[in-house]
Design a protein around this motif. Sequence first.
Motif, PDB file in Angstrom:
ATOM      1  N   GLY A  19       0.777  -1.241   0.000  1.00  0.00           N
ATOM      2  CA  GLY A  19       0.000   0.000   0.000  1.00  0.00           C
ATOM      3  C   GLY A  19       0.799   1.277   0.000  1.00  0.00           C
ATOM      4  O   GLY A  19       0.470   2.222   0.740  1.00  0.00           O
ATOM      5  N   LEU A  20       1.849   1.365  -0.830  1.00  0.00           N
ATOM      6  CA  LEU A  20       2.671   2.581  -0.862  1.00  0.00           C
ATOM      7  C   LEU A  20       1.936   3.717  -1.552  1.00  0.00           C
ATOM      8  O   LEU A  20       1.371   3.554  -2.638  1.00  0.00           O
ATOM      9  N   ASP A  21       1.961   4.889  -0.933  1.00  0.00           N
ATOM     10  CA  ASP A  21       1.392   6.110  -1.507  1.00  0.00           C
ATOM     11  C   ASP A  21       2.453   7.192  -1.464  1.00  0.00           C
ATOM     12  O   ASP A  21       3.006   7.473  -0.393  1.00  0.00           O
ATOM     13  N   TRP A  22       2.738   7.797  -2.618  1.00  0.00           N
ATOM     14  CA  TRP A  22       3.673   8.932  -2.633  1.00  0.00           C
ATOM     15  C   TRP A  22       3.549   9.653  -3.965  1.00  0.00           C
ATOM     16  O   TRP A  22       3.191   9.049  -4.989  1.00  0.00           O
ATOM     17  N   VAL A  23       3.859  10.952  -3.956  1.00  0.00           N
ATOM     18  CA  VAL A  23       3.916  11.749  -5.181  1.00  0.00           C
ATOM     19  C   VAL A  23       5.315  12.336  -5.298  1.00  0.00           C
ATOM     20  O   VAL A  23       5.798  13.010  -4.383  1.00  0.00           O
ATOM     21  N   PHE A  24       5.976  12.061  -6.415  1.00  0.00           N
ATOM     22  CA  PHE A  24       7.305  12.594  -6.719  1.00  0.00           C
ATOM     23  C   PHE A  24       7.143  13.732  -7.722  1.00  0.00           C
ATOM     24  O   PHE A  24       6.467  13.582  -8.741  1.00  0.00           O
ATOM     25  N   LYS A  25       7.810  14.862  -7.451  1.00  0.00           N
ATOM     26  CA  LYS A  25       7.616  16.072  -8.249  1.00  0.00           C
ATOM     27  C   LYS A  25       8.689  16.211  -9.339  1.00  0.00           C
ATOM     28  O   LYS A  25       9.796  15.696  -9.191  1.00  0.00           O
ATOM     29  N   PRO A  26       8.382  16.929 -10.422  1.00  0.00           N
ATOM     30  CA  PRO A  26       9.397  17.185 -11.452  1.00  0.00           C
ATOM     31  C   PRO A  26      10.619  17.890 -10.855  1.00  0.00           C
ATOM     32  O   PRO A  26      10.477  18.804 -10.036  1.00  0.00           O
ATOM     33  N   GLY A  27      11.799  17.455 -11.243  1.00  0.00           N
ATOM     34  CA  GLY A  27      13.026  18.089 -10.782  1.00  0.00           C
ATOM     35  C   GLY A  27      13.470  17.704  -9.386  1.00  0.00           C
ATOM     36  O   GLY A  27      14.518  18.151  -8.917  1.00  0.00           O
ATOM     37  N   GLU A  28      12.699  16.854  -8.708  1.00  0.00           N
ATOM     38  CA  GLU A  28      13.026  16.460  -7.335  1.00  0.00           C
ATOM     39  C   GLU A  28      14.028  15.308  -7.338  1.00  0.00           C
ATOM     40  O   GLU A  28      13.882  14.352  -8.094  1.00  0.00           O
ATOM     41  N   PHE A  29      15.027  15.389  -6.466  1.00  0.00           N
ATOM     42  CA  PHE A  29      16.041  14.344  -6.305  1.00  0.00           C
ATOM     43  C   PHE A  29      15.779  13.671  -4.961  1.00  0.00           C
ATOM     44  O   PHE A  29      16.005  14.264  -3.907  1.00  0.00           O
ATOM     45  N   VAL A  30      15.288  12.435  -5.005  1.00  0.00           N
ATOM     46  CA  VAL A  30      14.867  11.726  -3.794  1.00  0.00           C
ATOM     47  C   VAL A  30      15.736  10.494  -3.596  1.00  0.00           C
ATOM     48  O   VAL A  30      15.933   9.702  -4.522  1.00  0.00           O
ATOM     49  N   ALA A  31      16.237  10.326  -2.385  1.00  0.00           N
ATOM     50  CA  ALA A  31      16.942   9.099  -2.004  1.00  0.00           C
ATOM     51  C   ALA A  31      15.975   8.197  -1.251  1.00  0.00           C
ATOM     52  O   ALA A  31      15.176   8.670  -0.443  1.00  0.00           O
ATOM     53  N   ILE A  32      16.045   6.895  -1.531  1.00  0.00           N
ATOM     54  CA  ILE A  32      15.254   5.915  -0.788  1.00  0.00           C
ATOM     55  C   ILE A  32      16.211   4.971  -0.081  1.00  0.00           C
ATOM     56  O   ILE A  32      17.062   4.332  -0.708  1.00  0.00           O
ATOM     57  N   MET A  33      16.068   4.914   1.227  1.00  0.00           N
ATOM     58  CA  MET A  33      16.902   4.053   2.060  1.00  0.00           C
ATOM     59  C   MET A  33      16.023   2.993   2.719  1.00  0.00           C
ATOM     60  O   MET A  33      14.795   3.054   2.667  1.00  0.00           O
TER      61      MET A  33
END
Length: 228
Positions: A19-33
């Motif tokens: 059940g993952l919910d998330w919104v990633f935005k244009p130009g955003e640099f996201v790390a997932i650990m």
Amino acid sequence: MLELRKLSKTYGGQQVLAGLDWVFKPGEFVAIMGESGVGKSTLLNLIAGLDRPDPTPHAPIVLDGVAMSALDDDAATRLRREKMGFVFQAFHVLPHLTLEQNVALPLLLNRMALHRAREMLAAVGLGGRGGDYPHQLSGGEMQRVAIARALVHKPALVLADEPTGNLDPDTAHGILMLLRNEIKASGACTIMVTHSHAAAEMADNTLVLTRSGLHIGQGVNRFAQENA
């Protein structure tokens, strides 16, 4: 830009993602650990359309308004080729091709002008070396080629799976600086899976993946805040 809606994945009766919910935005640099085995690489494979999520009443992955689950294999391949770039831990630079030919592959597949391959090699500090072969490069230089190849066709989304895992700390820092600068210049949303807190510091935001979902990480993005 990229939306996850109740995204789940089950293998052999065992739920890996729930059940993952998330919104990633244009130009955003996201790390997932997250801990080993929690499903970080599985998440990247699902976003890339290389694997299918569990069926839901919703569209669990939406990229630029397109529901990935509605695409057949050919359409998913086209979207991946046009909209995505990939940076891998093991580089995946083809040894029998020159550096320029390696970087030009996404351009050939998308029928775009090939001169951008030379421009991108220059952008990552390898100008004038387009005729060299991968065996002539260090690990850091091969990762520079991989970054150039990932960005050459101006993708909307860049997926990076442990991109500095095989590099020494100094080389890794330089590669991450390069990746950050290039994606900020191109405006691509970037999702980087990493075990390294030093790597995560370079991102705008860090998310921690656990069995209960995605959570905002605390206090690990000092570099991005200080250099905004």
